[in-house]
Each structure stands twice: as C-alpha cells, then as structure tokens.
Enzyme design. Structure first.
Site, PDB file in Angstrom:
ATOM      1  N   ASN A 113     -13.025  -3.345   2.946  1.00 51.76           N
ATOM      2  CA  ASN A 113     -14.087  -2.337   2.986  1.00 51.76           C
ATOM      3  C   ASN A 113     -14.981  -2.429   1.752  1.00 51.76           C
ATOM      4  O   ASN A 113     -14.485  -2.586   0.633  1.00 51.76           O
ATOM      5  CB  ASN A 113     -13.463  -0.937   3.043  1.00 51.76           C
ATOM      6  CG  ASN A 113     -12.578  -0.737   4.266  1.00 51.76           C
ATOM      7  OD1 ASN A 113     -12.900  -1.230   5.344  1.00 51.76           O
ATOM      8  ND2 ASN A 113     -11.479  -0.028   4.119  1.00 51.76           N
TER       9      ASN A 113
ATOM     10  N   GLN B 139     -14.544   2.488   1.905  1.00 52.97           N
ATOM     11  CA  GLN B 139     -13.895   2.088   0.643  1.00 52.97           C
ATOM     12  C   GLN B 139     -13.625   3.322  -0.202  1.00 52.97           C
ATOM     13  O   GLN B 139     -14.537   4.109  -0.473  1.00 52.97           O
ATOM     14  CB  GLN B 139     -14.784   1.096  -0.134  1.00 52.97           C
ATOM     15  CG  GLN B 139     -14.096   0.554  -1.385  1.00 52.97           C
ATOM     16  CD  GLN B 139     -14.927  -0.514  -2.105  1.00 52.97           C
ATOM     17  OE1 GLN B 139     -16.109  -0.703  -1.818  1.00 52.97           O
ATOM     18  NE2 GLN B 139     -14.294  -1.200  -3.040  1.00 52.97           N
TER      19      GLN B 139
ATOM     20  N   ASP C 117       0.853  -1.194   0.000  1.00 54.75           N
ATOM     21  CA  ASP C 117       0.000   0.000   0.000  1.00 54.75           C
ATOM     22  C   ASP C 117       0.896   1.254   0.000  1.00 54.75           C
ATOM     23  O   ASP C 117       1.905   1.303   0.700  1.00 54.75           O
ATOM     24  CB  ASP C 117      -0.887  -0.024   1.252  1.00 54.75           C
ATOM     25  CG  ASP C 117      -2.038   0.957   1.176  1.00 54.75           C
ATOM     26  OD1 ASP C 117      -3.198   0.515   1.210  1.00 54.75           O
ATOM     27  OD2 ASP C 117      -1.778   2.180   1.098  1.00 54.75           O
TER      28      ASP C 117
ATOM     29  N   HIS D 107      -7.002  -5.641   2.603  1.00 56.25           N
ATOM     30  CA  HIS D 107      -5.826  -5.076   3.270  1.00 56.25           C
ATOM     31  C   HIS D 107      -5.219  -6.142   4.174  1.00 56.25           C
ATOM     32  O   HIS D 107      -5.939  -6.820   4.921  1.00 56.25           O
ATOM     33  CB  HIS D 107      -6.229  -3.908   4.183  1.00 56.25           C
ATOM     34  CG  HIS D 107      -6.757  -2.709   3.483  1.00 56.25           C
ATOM     35  ND1 HIS D 107      -5.976  -1.608   3.208  1.00 56.25           N
ATOM     36  CD2 HIS D 107      -7.998  -2.411   3.012  1.00 56.25           C
ATOM     37  CE1 HIS D 107      -6.717  -0.691   2.604  1.00 56.25           C
ATOM     38  NE2 HIS D 107      -7.946  -1.151   2.468  1.00 56.25           N
TER      39      HIS D 107
ATOM     40  N   HIS E  36     -10.536  -5.303  -2.774  1.00 59.08           N
ATOM     41  CA  HIS E  36      -9.177  -5.560  -2.270  1.00 59.08           C
ATOM     42  C   HIS E  36      -9.236  -5.935  -0.801  1.00 59.08           C
ATOM     43  O   HIS E  36     -10.149  -5.528  -0.088  1.00 59.08           O
ATOM     44  CB  HIS E  36      -8.259  -4.348  -2.479  1.00 59.08           C
ATOM     45  CG  HIS E  36      -8.821  -3.060  -1.968  1.00 59.08           C
ATOM     46  ND1 HIS E  36      -9.758  -2.329  -2.654  1.00 59.08           N
ATOM     47  CD2 HIS E  36      -8.593  -2.373  -0.817  1.00 59.08           C
ATOM     48  CE1 HIS E  36     -10.073  -1.242  -1.982  1.00 59.08           C
ATOM     49  NE2 HIS E  36      -9.389  -1.251  -0.841  1.00 59.08           N
TER      50      HIS E  36
HETATM   51  P1  5GP Z   1      -9.827   1.425   0.766  1.00 60.91           P
HETATM   52  O1  5GP Z   1      -9.998   2.681   1.597  1.00 60.91           O
HETATM   53  O2  5GP Z   1     -10.528   1.547  -0.561  1.00 60.91           O
HETATM   54  O3  5GP Z   1     -10.183   0.174   1.510  1.00 60.91           O
HETATM   55  O4  5GP Z   1      -8.275   1.317   0.520  1.00 60.91           O
HETATM   56  C1  5GP Z   1      -7.616   1.849  -0.563  1.00 60.91           C
HETATM   57  C2  5GP Z   1      -6.126   1.744  -0.257  1.00 60.91           C
HETATM   58  O5  5GP Z   1      -5.427   1.844  -1.463  1.00 60.91           O
HETATM   59  C3  5GP Z   1      -5.583   2.824   0.677  1.00 60.91           C
HETATM   60  O6  5GP Z   1      -4.960   2.200   1.797  1.00 60.91           O
HETATM   61  C4  5GP Z   1      -4.583   3.579  -0.193  1.00 60.91           C
HETATM   62  O7  5GP Z   1      -3.438   3.973   0.528  1.00 60.91           O
HETATM   63  C5  5GP Z   1      -4.247   2.571  -1.257  1.00 60.91           C
HETATM   64  N1  5GP Z   1      -3.930   3.117  -2.564  1.00 60.91           N
HETATM   65  C6  5GP Z   1      -4.661   4.031  -3.252  1.00 60.91           C
HETATM   66  N2  5GP Z   1      -4.103   4.269  -4.456  1.00 60.91           N
HETATM   67  C7  5GP Z   1      -2.994   3.478  -4.531  1.00 60.91           C
HETATM   68  C8  5GP Z   1      -1.996   3.276  -5.529  1.00 60.91           C
HETATM   69  O8  5GP Z   1      -2.009   3.883  -6.605  1.00 60.91           O
HETATM   70  N3  5GP Z   1      -1.019   2.385  -5.262  1.00 60.91           N
HETATM   71  C9  5GP Z   1      -0.960   1.694  -4.069  1.00 60.91           C
HETATM   72  N4  5GP Z   1       0.041   0.827  -3.905  1.00 60.91           N
HETATM   73  N5  5GP Z   1      -1.887   1.864  -3.099  1.00 60.91           N
HETATM   74  C10 5GP Z   1      -2.890   2.750  -3.320  1.00 60.91           C
END
Ligand code: 5GP
Ligand code: ZN
Length: 136
Positions: free
Chosen positions: A88, A95, A32, A103, A101
């Site tokens: 999420n 999300q 991440d 985590h 995805h």
């Molecule tokens: P969500 O909030 O949707 O469950 O998590 C999205 C996650 O994706 C966040 O922890 C954020 O830091 C990560 N993230 C968002 N864009 C990118 C990206 O371009 N590359 C990587 N490696 N992580 C990302």
C-alpha cells in the site's frame, strides 16, 4: 538512513523486538501483529523510505527477490494454498505505517479473508482515454 520516530525503522534495525522470519543486510521479514491469516508477514527494508515513490530501485528489486524466496519457504512450511503480496502507498490506498513494506499474506481455502476490489465497467473508448493520459 533511519528515520527518528519511525516504528518500522526501529523494528527493521532490531531496536524493537519482533517475530523475525528472515534478516539480511537490507531487510527484516517479520510477522504482522494483526495477521489477516496465519503467517501474515511484512518485508521491511532497513533503510527508511516512505513508499514506492521514495524507495531506491536497488532496494525495490531486492525486495521482490526476498518476497519470492519467502513465498516458497512459507508455502512449504505452512502448507498454504496461495499467497497474496500487497503493498500500500498513501493513506488513500490504505497505508497506515509510513515506511515501505510488502505484506505477504498466505491464503488458505475457506479462510474467509477478502483482498479484493469491486470490478468496474468501462468502454473501449474510456480505456483508450486512460491509456493516452498515462502514456501519451
Ligand atoms: P499498512 O496498512 O500500512 O499497509 O500495513 C501496516 C501493517 O503493519 C498492518 O497490517 C499492521 O497490523 C502492522 N503493524 C503495525 N504496527 C506493527 C508493529 O508494531 N509490529 C508488527 N509486527 N506489525 C505492525
Ligand atoms: Zn522507517
């Protein structure tokens, strides 16, 4: 199927570079960009599905096998003390990227992170009502 303009489709399928920890025909596991702790990783299916409601049962079950193997591997390498799996679904649930995805968040004693909720209060009757609402 990939979705146009989905950043995780592009990362999962190698069109955008990432720090890849693992890859197979179905998944890419990446670090991440905004890690909650050292080693915070994301399991990305290569096939686009927005969330748990859309993902196929086949990919959903394979994802948990990847999570289990990665958890063992990462814990051994990072010497972390625990591991949170967080997944999420929907904006209300936090999300921010609309591509399913999982985590993987390694936990270290005293890391100061909080992946918690505030426990509520309820009666046995209220629990029974909710149970009925869900299972009839
Ligand atoms: P969500 O909030 O949707 O469950 O998590 C999205 C996650 O994706 C966040 O922890 C954020 O830091 C990560 N993230 C968002 N864009 C990118 C990206 O371009 N590359 C990587 N490696 N992580 C990302
Ligand atoms: Zn996607």
């Amino acid at each position: 199927m990939k979705k146009e303009d989905c950043i995780f489709c592009k990362i999962a399928n190698g069109e955008i570079p990432s720090k890849t920890l693992y890859e197979d025909d179905y998944f890419r596991v990446i670090l991440d960009l905004g890690p909650a702790t050292k080693g915070h990783a994301l399991i990305l299916p290569k096939e686009h599905a927005e969330n748990i409601f859309e993902i196929s049962e086949e990919i959903a079950s394979k994802a948990l096998v990847v999570a289990k193997r990665m958890a063992i591997n990462m814990t051994g390498k990072l010497r972390c003390d625990g591991m949170n799996l967080v997944q999420n679904n929907g904006e209300a649930a936090g999300q921010t990227v609309s591509h399913f995805h999982i985590h993987m968040i390694p936990r270290y004693h005293g890391d100061g992170q909080q992946i918690n909720w505030v426990p509520g209060d309820c009666t046995q009757e209220e629990l029974e009502d909710v149970k009925r609402e869900i299972v009839g």
